[in-house]
Structures are given as C-alpha cells and as structure tokens.
Design a protein around this motif. Sequence first.
Motif, mmCIF file in Angstrom:
data_model
loop_
_atom_site.group_PDB
_atom_site.id
_atom_site.type_symbol
_atom_site.label_atom_id
_atom_site.label_comp_id
_atom_site.label_asym_id
_atom_site.label_seq_id
_atom_site.Cartn_x
_atom_site.Cartn_y
_atom_site.Cartn_z
ATOM 1 N N SER A 28 -3.031 14.030 -0.470
ATOM 2 C CA SER A 28 -1.263 14.179 -1.323
ATOM 3 C C SER A 28 -0.165 14.728 -0.535
ATOM 4 O O SER A 28 -1.273 16.333 -0.348
ATOM 5 C CB SER A 28 -1.342 14.054 -2.803
ATOM 6 O OG SER A 28 -0.453 14.887 -3.108
ATOM 7 N N GLY A 29 1.064 15.463 -0.393
ATOM 8 C CA GLY A 29 1.735 16.052 0.792
ATOM 9 C C GLY A 29 1.811 16.028 1.827
ATOM 10 O O GLY A 29 2.349 16.375 2.497
ATOM 11 N N GLY A 30 0.665 14.579 2.333
ATOM 12 C CA GLY A 30 1.208 15.080 4.189
ATOM 13 C C GLY A 30 1.876 13.646 3.965
ATOM 14 O O GLY A 30 2.859 13.901 3.649
ATOM 15 N N GLN A 31 1.464 12.848 5.423
ATOM 16 C CA GLN A 31 2.650 12.276 5.690
ATOM 17 C C GLN A 31 3.260 10.867 4.789
ATOM 18 O O GLN A 31 2.210 10.782 4.575
ATOM 19 C CB GLN A 31 2.658 11.524 7.364
ATOM 20 C CG GLN A 31 2.383 10.848 8.071
ATOM 21 C CD GLN A 31 2.249 9.987 8.671
ATOM 22 O OE1 GLN A 31 0.995 10.877 10.236
ATOM 23 N NE2 GLN A 31 3.105 9.213 9.614
ATOM 24 N N PRO A 32 4.525 10.962 5.160
ATOM 25 C CA PRO A 32 5.194 9.984 3.835
ATOM 26 C C PRO A 32 4.292 8.288 4.343
ATOM 27 O O PRO A 32 3.989 8.448 5.331
ATOM 28 C CB PRO A 32 6.222 10.149 4.385
ATOM 29 C CG PRO A 32 7.183 11.136 4.335
ATOM 30 C CD PRO A 32 5.577 12.161 5.804
ATOM 31 N N GLN A 36 -8.511 7.431 0.434
ATOM 32 C CA GLN A 36 -9.649 6.502 1.183
ATOM 33 C C GLN A 36 -9.471 5.729 1.403
ATOM 34 O O GLN A 36 -9.616 4.475 0.494
ATOM 35 C CB GLN A 36 -11.076 7.399 1.412
ATOM 36 C CG GLN A 36 -11.987 7.386 0.699
ATOM 37 C CD GLN A 36 -13.321 7.847 1.221
ATOM 38 O OE1 GLN A 36 -13.050 8.752 0.923
ATOM 39 N NE2 GLN A 36 -13.742 6.816 1.330
ATOM 40 N N LEU A 37 -10.177 4.673 2.202
ATOM 41 C CA LEU A 37 -9.811 3.094 2.709
ATOM 42 C C LEU A 37 -10.643 3.079 4.041
ATOM 43 O O LEU A 37 -10.327 3.983 5.093
ATOM 44 C CB LEU A 37 -8.779 2.372 2.990
ATOM 45 C CG LEU A 37 -7.816 2.519 4.062
ATOM 46 C CD1 LEU A 37 -8.122 1.733 5.519
ATOM 47 C CD2 LEU A 37 -6.118 2.238 3.964
ATOM 48 N N SER A 38 -11.351 1.410 4.234
ATOM 49 C CA SER A 38 -12.407 1.199 5.391
ATOM 50 C C SER A 38 -12.278 0.453 6.161
ATOM 51 O O SER A 38 -11.618 -0.032 5.038
ATOM 52 C CB SER A 38 -13.549 2.664 4.879
ATOM 53 O OG SER A 38 -14.496 1.245 3.920
ATOM 54 N N HIS A 39 -13.037 0.266 6.783
ATOM 55 C CA HIS A 39 -12.663 -1.174 7.352
ATOM 56 C C HIS A 39 -13.926 -1.432 8.683
ATOM 57 O O HIS A 39 -13.999 -0.172 9.154
ATOM 58 C CB HIS A 39 -11.239 -1.709 8.255
ATOM 59 C CG HIS A 39 -10.978 -0.969 8.353
ATOM 60 N ND1 HIS A 39 -10.812 -0.796 10.622
ATOM 61 C CD2 HIS A 39 -10.125 0.301 8.680
ATOM 62 C CE1 HIS A 39 -10.254 -0.016 10.678
ATOM 63 N NE2 HIS A 39 -10.017 0.905 9.983
ATOM 64 N N SER A 40 -14.097 -2.666 9.174
ATOM 65 C CA SER A 40 -14.483 -3.181 9.752
ATOM 66 C C SER A 40 -14.192 -2.381 10.998
ATOM 67 O O SER A 40 -12.774 -2.494 11.297
ATOM 68 C CB SER A 40 -15.330 -4.394 10.212
ATOM 69 O OG SER A 40 -16.077 -4.379 11.902
ATOM 70 N N LYS A 55 -0.793 4.025 10.303
ATOM 71 C CA LYS A 55 0.592 4.264 10.138
ATOM 72 C C LYS A 55 1.505 4.546 9.501
ATOM 73 O O LYS A 55 1.963 5.224 8.863
ATOM 74 C CB LYS A 55 1.888 2.011 10.744
ATOM 75 C CG LYS A 55 2.603 2.476 10.296
ATOM 76 C CD LYS A 55 3.364 0.768 11.358
ATOM 77 C CE LYS A 55 3.326 0.449 12.267
ATOM 78 N NZ LYS A 55 4.341 1.711 13.179
ATOM 79 N N LEU A 56 0.429 4.277 8.053
ATOM 80 C CA LEU A 56 0.349 4.688 6.501
ATOM 81 C C LEU A 56 0.737 5.828 6.464
ATOM 82 O O LEU A 56 0.050 6.327 5.126
ATOM 83 C CB LEU A 56 -0.434 3.622 5.632
ATOM 84 C CG LEU A 56 0.637 2.379 5.559
ATOM 85 C CD1 LEU A 56 0.262 1.412 4.310
ATOM 86 C CD2 LEU A 56 1.726 1.954 4.931
ATOM 87 N N GLY A 57 0.128 6.683 7.139
ATOM 88 C CA GLY A 57 -0.544 7.780 7.108
ATOM 89 C C GLY A 57 -1.850 8.121 6.312
ATOM 90 O O GLY A 57 -1.963 9.546 6.322
ATOM 91 N N VAL A 85 0.755 -1.289 -0.192
ATOM 92 C CA VAL A 85 0.522 0.310 0.166
ATOM 93 C C VAL A 85 1.025 1.332 -0.120
ATOM 94 O O VAL A 85 0.406 2.208 -0.448
ATOM 95 C CB VAL A 85 -1.215 -0.064 0.964
ATOM 96 C CG1 VAL A 85 -1.948 1.163 1.024
ATOM 97 C CG2 VAL A 85 -1.995 -1.337 1.160
ATOM 98 N N ALA A 86 2.158 0.970 0.310
ATOM 99 C CA ALA A 86 2.780 2.461 0.281
ATOM 100 C C ALA A 86 3.583 2.702 -0.530
ATOM 101 O O ALA A 86 3.369 3.808 -1.114
ATOM 102 C CB ALA A 86 3.899 1.912 1.857
#
Length: 202
Positions: free
Chosen positions: A190-194, A145-149, A161-163, A129-130
Amino acid sequence: MPLLTDDLVAAERFTKGTQPEIATGDGLLLRPWLVDDAQEVFEVFADPLIQRWHVRSAGSLAEVRDWIERWAGTWSAVVAANWAVTDIASGRLVGRASLKNLELTGGQAEVAYWTAPAVRGQAVTPRAVAALTTWAFDIGFHRLQLSHSVANQPSCRVATKLGYALEGTMRSAGLHADGWHDMHLHARISGGQPAGMGGPDV
C-alpha cells in the motif's frame, strides 16, 4: 496472549457488510457471483489454457454451481473475496478477480484471476486487478501478493505492469498437470506504485 496491534482490516466489513460491486471506470464491473453464471464458467473451464494454469476442469454444471456457491460464501466467512468480472454494456462474464487467504491483522491477501478466452487481448485482467487493488488498499490492506508459474509469461507481464514487483522464485512450488513448476512471487505494498492499465492480458 493479547496482540499489541489492531487489525488493519475490520472483520465486520465482511461479516456484517454485503460484498460491494467495484467498477473499473472503463466498462467493466466486478460483482458478486451468481448461480446463473454457471454455464459461462463451465464453458471457460473447457479452455486448455485455463485448465493448464488453474489446474482444474469442470465436469458438469452441477459441479460449477457448487464452486460458485462456495466462492460466494467465502465473503461472510472472511476466507476470501471473489468477484465475477463482467462487461457492463453486455452483462457478459469476462473474468474472475479474487483475494484469497485473507489475513486481516496484518492486512495481507493473495490476488487471483482469470480471463474468459473470448476476450483475451482486451486487457480484462489488468483493468479488473487494478480496480481490485485500489479497493483493497482503500479498506486497509497493506500487502497484496500473487504467484504464477514461471512459464506463464503473460501473467508475469501483467503483474509487473500493475506494480506488483517480482520478489523472487519459489522453487517447485506449484503442482501442475505436467509436474512441478517453479513459481514467481510478486507483491505490492500500500502506498507503492499505482496500478496501471493496459498491456498483455491472460
């Protein structure tokens, strides 16, 4: 009515370009799906955790081949971008990484992924994903974006952890085999935490 903004991501990258391979730089390769991956995918979807969080099982190899053909076809249709995650040394399938619901005008998409049961704990998902996140921002995407239960805590830790910051909880937004789940919504701009590496895997 004409739009007052240009598309952030060029559709021609998908309609006229071939789907690229993306190397993580640490032993994994994201590549387009092949029908020959069907047996490995069939085995992955026999796993109870995969079935729990992805709400799907595979009934036959023929069904899986149909999935793969549809995954591959989404690229040129500009619907999604689906990659098989493989181990470079062995060529073995170790996961999936995807961008769904592509919205090119605003440069937005949804990240999805799974990890093969045999390699859980080897940081496959964070590494894949990185790399996918970097690629997406490099070609012009603005928001992923991502979503999960809310019950899927390993996925929550990976996203953070991936920002991918936790933006909130979508109440009763995901139907699973055991009923409706509240879903966490994470996003990264974009441009946020690596994107980082390591941490818990799913």
